[in-house]
Enzyme design. Structure first.
Site, PDB file in Angstrom:
ATOM      1  N   SER A 147       0.848  -1.192   0.000  1.00 15.30           N
ATOM      2  CA  SER A 147       0.000   0.000   0.000  1.00 15.30           C
ATOM      3  C   SER A 147       0.880   1.236   0.000  1.00 15.30           C
ATOM      4  CB  SER A 147      -0.890   0.014   1.250  1.00 15.30           C
ATOM      5  OG  SER A 147      -1.533   1.259   1.414  1.00 15.30           O
ATOM      6  N   TYR A 160      -1.943  -1.378  10.111  1.00 18.67           N
ATOM      7  CA  TYR A 160      -1.994  -1.550   8.657  1.00 18.67           C
ATOM      8  C   TYR A 160      -0.672  -1.136   8.007  1.00 18.67           C
ATOM      9  CZ  TYR A 160      -3.875  -1.114   3.895  1.00 18.67           C
ATOM     10  OH  TYR A 160      -4.109  -1.244   2.552  1.00 18.67           O
ATOM     11  N   LYS A 164       2.023  -3.496   5.914  1.00 11.35           N
ATOM     12  CA  LYS A 164       2.262  -3.223   4.499  1.00 11.35           C
ATOM     13  C   LYS A 164       3.721  -2.852   4.239  1.00 11.35           C
ATOM     14  CE  LYS A 164      -1.906  -4.067   3.112  1.00 11.35           C
ATOM     15  NZ  LYS A 164      -2.209  -5.229   2.227  1.00 11.35           N
TER      16      LYS A 164
END
Length: 256
Positions: A147, A160, A164
Site C-alpha cells: 500500500s 496496517y 504493508k
C-alpha cells in the site's frame, strides 16, 4: 518477439481477496490473458458472483473457494486445494488484507494479532506453501499487495502501515532467495482506489482529502491496476524482482 510477453496460456493464477475490488480486477486481467484462475475470500455468495463475472465471455477456467487467511491453518489448505484442482500455481497474488484504524496508544492486542496474521503472517505461509512446485519448475511469480501507506503514513493506520511496510521488506529478501529458481517476488503499492475497503472506512471529507492529494485529482479505478499486475505476473516482468511498484495517482509525490 514481443507478442507473447503477456500471454498466460497454460498458467494458473491464485488470487486471494479475489472476490472484489483490486483482486477481482487482477483476476479478470489474468483470465483475459489465458490463465486459469482460482480466487478465494471469506464470502461464498460474493465469490460465486465474482467468479462468474471474471470468467464471463472467456474460455479459461475460473474457480473459487472460501478461506479466512487470518486463521493460520488456512494458507496451507488453500495451497493444497489449488494444487489439487489445477495441478500447479504459477502466479500467486497475495491480495487479501484488512484494516482496523486505531491510534497507537489505543491499539488492542486482538486487533494487532488479527491484522498481523491476515496482512503478513498468512501471506508468508501461503507463499511458503506454493513455492516448492514453482522452484521445481524454475518459474513463478509472487506479488504482494502492499500500500502507499506502507511507504508513507496516516493517522490511526499503525497496524496496517506496519504490515504493508513489512511486505516490502519481505519481498526484497524473498527475491534474493528465489532468484536462482526463476521465481520473482514484487509488491504492488496501491494508493487511493475506489474499492470497498477504503470507502467503508472514510467519510466524505477524508475521501476529498485523498482526491486532492493526488496529482490526477481523482481516485483510481480498480481496472487501472491490471497493467502492473500483468507486467509482474508474466514474462514481460521476468527481470523485475525485489521491488515495489507504486500506483497512487501521484499522491506520494505530493509532500506538502
Amino acid at each position: 518477439m514481443y507478442e507473447k510477453l503477456f500471454d498466460l496460456t497454460g498458467r494458473v493464477a491464485l488470487i486471494t481477496g479475489g472476490s472484489r475490488g483490486l483482486g477481482k480486477a487482477m483476476a479478470r486481467a489474468y483470465a483475459e490473458h489465458g490463465a486459469g484462475v482460482l480466487i478465494c475470500s471469506r464470502g461464498e455468495e460474493e465469490l460465486k458472483a465474482a467468479a462468474a463475472e471474471i470468467g464471463a465471455g472467456l474460455a479459461t477456467r475460473v474457480e473459487w473457494m472460501t478461506a479466512d487467511l487470518a486463521d493460520r491453518k488456512e494458507p496451507q489448505r488453500v495451497a493444497d486445494e489449488a494444487l489439487t484442482r489445477f495441478g500447479r500455481v504459477d502466479v500467486l497474488v497475495n491480495n487479501a488484507g484488512g484494516n482496523q484504524p486505531q491510534r497507537v496508544d489505543q491499539i488492542t492486542d486482538e486487533a494487532w494479532d488479527r491484522i498481523l496474521e491476515l496482512n503478513l503472517s498468512g501471506i508468508m505461509r501461503l507463499t511458503r506453501a506454493v513455492l516448492p512446485q514453482m522452484m521445481e519448475r524454475q518459474w513463478g511469480r509472487i506479488i504482494h499487495t502492499s500500500s502507499v501507506l506502507g511507504l508513507g503514513g496516516k493517522k490511526e493506520r499503525n497496524v496496517y502501515s506496519a504490515t504493508k511496510a513489512a511486505l516490502v521488506g519481505m519481498a526484497r529478501s524473498s527475491a534474493l532467495d528465489l532468484g536462482p529458481y526463476g521465481v520473482t517476488v514484487n509488491c504492488i503499492a496501491p494508493g487511493p482506489f475506489l474499492t470497498e475497503l477504503p470507502l467503508g472506512l472514510l467519510n466524505d471529507e477524508q475521501k476529498l482529502e485523498f482526491t486532492n492529494r493526488t496529482a490526477l485529482k481523482r481516485w483510481g479505478r480498480p481496472e487501472e491496476i491490471a497493467g502492473v499486475a500483468l507486467l509482474l505476473g508474466t514474462e514481460a516482468g521476468s527481470y523485475i524482482t525485489g521491488t515495489t511498484v507504486l500506483i497512487d495517482g501521484g499522491a506520494l509525490a505530493n509532500i506538502l
